[in-house]
Scaffold this active site. Structure first.
Site, mmCIF file in Angstrom:
data_model
loop_
_atom_site.group_PDB
_atom_site.id
_atom_site.type_symbol
_atom_site.label_atom_id
_atom_site.label_comp_id
_atom_site.label_asym_id
_atom_site.label_seq_id
_atom_site.Cartn_x
_atom_site.Cartn_y
_atom_site.Cartn_z
ATOM 1 N N CYS A 154 0.858 -1.177 0.000
ATOM 2 C CA CYS A 154 0.000 0.000 0.000
ATOM 3 C C CYS A 154 0.893 1.224 0.000
ATOM 4 C CB CYS A 154 -0.896 0.006 1.236
ATOM 5 S SG CYS A 154 -1.829 1.527 1.417
ATOM 6 N N LEU A 155 0.962 1.854 -1.153
ATOM 7 C CA LEU A 155 1.846 3.013 -1.262
ATOM 8 C C LEU A 155 1.205 3.961 -2.263
ATOM 9 C CD1 LEU A 155 4.572 4.302 -0.564
ATOM 10 C CD2 LEU A 155 5.584 3.023 -2.429
#
Lengths: 479, 166
Positions: B93-94
């Site tokens: 998750c970026l």
């Protein structure tokens, strides 16, 4: 090398796909040229057996279905060069012909893998077809131009007797039957009788193209000595009618006296052309109003291009004039740079994509290639300077494709003064229009911002700019 | 546009191994030269983190639309305990990998660098690993770090007890 693919040849070569040497020989037309009916190829569909079927071989030599004449002659005209090869390859062929039975099963498997039908009607094949499949064959695939000429027979050769029917036709008949218009692309040095074989027939009222100097002819050719043609969709959005079929621009190259088939894109066409480089393909469209074999482009020795309608069912229009009444063969009508050609008429109002007529603009002999003039280069430099003024950096490359921005390329400059190829950034611009977030600096810009800003801010802008301009000028001088 | 990945590959083979800033990248290259859309990268953990001294494999897949769309990047499954990485799948998750935040001006090197930086600064507000995120939120750094070290050194982790927000 003269590579010669006739319907019969390809038929026999398909039947022996496993045997590489045979394929090569067949593809070069050596059997046909030198051995005559004695060497009977094995018909397609009987790959498991070795029983020779004479009528195939006979056809190759006698029923010459004059449709194949251009390349037969081509073989003869240049056969001296290949004579040694032939002697040698005949020997190899004798050796390898024993393999047929052994390879029978493998043949079938290979063919299935390729998805190529075994029926006799699948006649299009090319040297590339085999050269690539049988990598052991020393065909110089890299030097594609030397592989010319390419010949293909497209269209409806339906039914098992397809090839047989061809051979019963007299030369005139076979030319009259639109089904058998062939696609042939010669290289730069076409065989002697190529012009005769092209069979140019100009309309009565057409001016015969004036002879041009060798220099002009050369200027019409590209690096490989080929003439070229580009077709771009002519989408008239303003008209109340449908805009016509959209297609990616088509570029074709061909040596003098070549003939390019115009037709419909079908499964069969796809199979027969998928090994040929795209710029030698026939001109085919995914529209049902285009006949399977609709017409052809021809190019003469001087690089003049012509279009002919070969009894298409819904007509060919050159600048809105129909070339010939329905189901009539037209003459070879000269075409000029910028002409608009329409194939067929919209069917059922053209609401569905596949029922749309094809409207396209023609450009000939690389006339679409722009050469960067001084003005073009200076214009780009000015734009770069402008960016330097506002952002302080000189951006050389397009950050999306990482290639250089060169003169004569379409550029998009955002309000934050970053720039990209229009082609590269178009999708970004379209998806969020009128908002645009710069991929380089993330500043958000309003592309619909009023172009007439009030005077105050104008002056302010100008002052800022004026300062920077000085810097830039100095920077350039010091360089 | 297909040239873009080839260009990146060419540029990378020049930068990597020379630029000390990217010394942590052991490799970043296409899996095979036949298909430039699938890449793989091997990186070492950033210093002063429990990841230091360990190596991690990143699987990168660039879509047809790359660079207009972000590449899909994930760690090898069940190798990366991190509060922004789904342990079971390796999903990351970026924000920069998100279509909304991605910009085509970035390339794969930027992506790998961003992920490497993420290792050193876990972001507990958008967690994929709730256990670790809770520890970060509670400010218990040493528990967080030693839990990671435990996993990295072969400590087992069950499927069932592990809750992840998807």
């Amino acid at each position: 090398m003269v590579v010669n693919i006739s319907p019969r040849n390809s038929l026999s070569s398909r039947s022996r796909r496993g045997s590489t040497i045979n394929n090569l020989l067949n593809s070069m037309g050596i059997r046909q040229g030198s051995n005559g009916p004695g060497m009977a190829p094995i018909p397609a569909g009987s790959s498991g057996t070795t029983e020779p079927l004479n009528n195939n071989g006979d056809m190759a030599a006698t029923g010459p279905s004059r449709a194949t004449e251009p390349f037969n002659s081509a073989t003869f005209a240049r056969s001296n060069e290949g004579r040694e090869d032939m002697a040698e390859s005949n020997a190899i062929e004798e050796l390898s012909s024993d393999d047929d039975e052994v390879n029978g099963d493998r043949d079938r498997v290979l063919r299935d893998e390729n998805g190529a039908p075994t029926a006799a009607n699948m006649l299009g094949t090319t040297p590339f077809d085999q050269g690539i499949q049988n990598s052991s064959v020393p065909l110089s695939v890299n030097n594609l131009v030397s592989e010319l000429p390419i010949t293909l027979t497209l269209g409806q050769n339906d039914g098992p007797g397809g090839a047989g029917q061809v051979s019963t036709l007299t030369p005139n008949e076979s030319q009259m039957v639109p089904k058998h218009v062939r696609h042939f692309v010669y290289g730069n040095n076409q065989p002697e009788p190529a012009l005769d074989l092209l069979g140019l027939e100009l309309p009565r009222n057409a001016a015969i193209p004036e002879p041009v100097s060798e220099e002009v002819i050369q200027s019409r050719k590209d690096k490989s000595g080929l003439f070229s043609l580009r077709l771009t969709p002519f989408l008239d959005q303003s008209a109340s009618t449908n805009p016509g079929l959209y297609f990616e621009p088509i570029v074709r190259t061909a040596g003098p006296c070549s003939q390019l088939v115009i037709g419909r894109y079908t499964e069969r066409v796809r199979e027969s052309i998928n090994r040929i480089p795209e710029h030698f393909h026939p001109v085919v469209f995914k529209s049902k109003v285009v006949s399977r074999t609709h017409g052809c482009f021809k190019v003469d020795q001087q690089g003049n291009w012509y279009i002919r309608d070969v009894r298409s069912s819904s007509g060919t229009f050159l600048n809105h004039h129909r070339l010939a009444p329905a189901s009539t063969m037209s003459k070879d009508t000269p075409i000029q740079d910028g002409d608009v050609i329409q194939l067929g008429l919209d069917f059922r109002g053209g609401t569905e994509e596949i029922y749309r007529s094809v409207k396209m603009r023609v450009e000939l002999n690389r006339s679409w290639k722009r050469r960067a003039m001084r003005f073009n280069r200076e214009a780009l430099q000015r734009l770069k300077n402008l960016q330097k003024m506002t952002s302080g950096l000189e951006e050389e490359d397009c950050s999306i494709c990482l290639s250089k921005i060169k003169p004569c390329q379409a550029i998009f400059i955002s309000p934050c003064s970053h720039s990209w190829h229009y082609q590269c950034v178009r999708r970004l611009v379209m998806t969020t229009y009128p908002q645009f977030v710069c991929p380089n600096c993330r500043s958000s810009c309003d592309l619909e911002a009023s172009l007439d800003s009030d005077m105050d801010s104008d002056e302010n802008d100008f002052e800022v700019l004026a300062d920077d301009v000085k810097d830039i000028d100095m920077a350039q001088e010091s360089e | 546009m297909s040239q873009r990945l080839a260009k990146e590959y060419r540029a990378l083979s020049k930068t990597l191994g020379r630029d000390p800033e990217y010394a942590y990248i052991i490799s970043l290259a296409p899996v095979s030269e036949e298909n430039l859309r699938k890449w793989e990268s091997l990186i070492t953990g950033p210093p002063d983190t429990p990841y230091f001294g360990h190596e991690f494999t990143l699987q990168i897949e660039a879509s047809e639309a790359y660079p207009l769309e972000p590449p899909k990047v994930q760690f090898q499954a069940r190798c990366m305990p991190h509060c922004n990485v789904d342990f079971d799948s390796g999903r990351i998750c970026l924000s920069v990998l998100d279509a909304a935040h991605w910009t085509p001006a970035w390339d794969l090197l930027h992506v790998v660098h961003a992920i490497w930086l993420l290792l050193a600064s876990p972001e507990p507000d958008s967690p994929l690993d709730v256990d670790l995120a809770c520890l970060v939120r509670a400010g218990d750094r040493s528990a967080h770090n030693s839990l990671i070290a435990y996993y990295l050194n072969g400590g087992s982790r069950g499927h069932c007890g592990h809750v992840s927000e998807r």
